[in-house]
Design an enzyme around this catalytic site. Sequence first.
Site, short mmCIF file in Angstrom:
data_model
loop_
_atom_site.label_atom_id
_atom_site.label_comp_id
_atom_site.label_asym_id
_atom_site.label_seq_id
_atom_site.Cartn_x
_atom_site.Cartn_y
_atom_site.Cartn_z
N TYR A 84 10.84 20.41 -33.35
CA TYR A 84 10.09 19.85 -34.48
C TYR A 84 10.94 18.76 -35.10
CZ TYR A 84 13.28 22.42 -37.45
OH TYR A 84 14.42 22.88 -38.06
N LYS A 131 24.50 30.66 -45.15
CA LYS A 131 23.60 30.75 -44.01
C LYS A 131 24.33 31.58 -42.96
CE LYS A 131 20.47 28.25 -41.01
NZ LYS A 131 19.88 26.98 -40.62
N THR A 170 18.10 23.90 -44.53
CA THR A 170 18.89 25.11 -44.75
C THR A 170 20.35 24.97 -44.27
OG1 THR A 170 18.17 26.00 -42.62
CG2 THR A 170 16.87 26.62 -44.56
N ASP A 171 20.61 24.01 -43.38
CA ASP A 171 21.94 23.97 -42.76
C ASP A 171 23.07 23.73 -43.77
OD1 ASP A 171 20.75 24.43 -40.35
OD2 ASP A 171 21.00 22.40 -39.57
N THR A 187 13.47 21.44 -42.86
CA THR A 187 12.42 22.13 -42.10
C THR A 187 11.23 22.50 -42.97
OG1 THR A 187 14.08 22.96 -40.57
CG2 THR A 187 12.00 24.13 -40.60
N SER A 220 19.18 18.36 -43.38
CA SER A 220 20.30 18.48 -44.32
C SER A 220 21.65 18.26 -43.65
CB SER A 220 20.26 19.82 -45.04
OG SER A 220 20.59 20.87 -44.18
N GLU A 244 48.69 36.34 -50.50
CA GLU A 244 49.74 37.14 -49.90
C GLU A 244 51.09 36.59 -50.38
OE1 GLU A 244 49.62 35.16 -45.51
OE2 GLU A 244 48.28 36.86 -45.81
N1 DAS Z 1 17.09 20.74 -39.80
C1 DAS Z 1 17.90 21.68 -40.50
C2 DAS Z 1 18.24 21.21 -41.89
O1 DAS Z 1 17.62 20.31 -42.38
C3 DAS Z 1 17.37 23.07 -40.51
C4 DAS Z 1 16.55 23.52 -41.68
O2 DAS Z 1 16.10 22.82 -42.54
O3 DAS Z 1 16.30 24.73 -41.72
O4 DAS Z 1 19.13 21.77 -42.46
#
Ligand code: DAS
Length: 326
Positions: A27, A166, A93-94, A14, A60, A282
């Site tokens: 997007y 995340k 971010t994923d 992103t 990602s 445990e």
């Molecule tokens: N499209 C997702 C990724 O590439 C979301 C992001 O980048 O925030 O992980």
Amino acid sequence: MTGRHIKVFATGGTIAGKAGSATSRDYIPGQIGVDELLGEAARLGLQATLVGTQFASIGSEDIGPALWHILHDAISGAMADDACQGIIITHGTDTAEETAFLLDQTLPTAKPVILVGAMRPADAVGSDGMRNFANAVGVAGDEQAAGRGVLLVMSDHIFAARDVRKARTEGVDAFRGFPRGPVGHVTPASLEWFGPAWRMGEAARFAFYPDMPRVSILYAYAGMPGDDVRDAVLSGAKGLVLAGLGQGNAPAAVREALAQAAASGVPVVRASRVDQGLVDREPDDDENGFVAARALGPAKSRILLQLLLANGITDPIRQQEAFDRR
Ligand code: DAS
């Protein structure tokens, strides 16, 4: 630009995404090339010399072993290059936590390695990408960033790869650290570390292998049958991570099937499907041959178990030591 020499390895996500409108919900990730990104950054007057390489332009969700191999090679080269003082990877971010943790465990801590992403595409109103990137440049150019392993910079926070998750699907403040929160705070005008470097001079913990054994994550649920475990083993899993209930629990039939898998040489890590909280050992774990994930969630537990198996570490006691380690 002058100042510290930083290599920027772009993968998409992103942070390189465009919607074509400032208010659009949808997007496409990976639309902005690294040259355009660095052109934008040049206008900010950052005190760094940035050299970019485009390795991919993907979300990602599609990142995996092939790109990890390329990134690992490139970062190892940058580590060996005396002219390079820091490395930034732009990333979706994923799966950022998985890439960050894999690199964290397979690289020395000698130079700053920073992952950075964005939750809003570049042309969205209130986009966070360029601020996060400027912050990442500040961190990658700071000598004190070395000796902390791979770091992830988002929303003015600096997280250690081992801690970061995340935790939200939307909003710019989407990442959390567990069990530690952020290890530092950064803005384009300031940088503060919350403590000294804790991994100074450390070598890579594991050798990197492009092809790692298959490890499956089993998401536990009420009424889960033991067949879910047996099916995973039959389809070729060489290790299993239970995303368990609460503190790594599962229905009796599943525990039994997992114990059988462990006895047959398919290691089992008990993690939790709950976002935060430790999964401690445990008493039954000794008998069943299970490993407790401790502070690692299922996604990073899977990577650590893959690394252990790829590096020939099959003894559950040694595997547990790797999960206990900070
Ligand atoms: N499209 C997702 C990724 O590439 C979301 C992001 O980048 O925030 O992980």
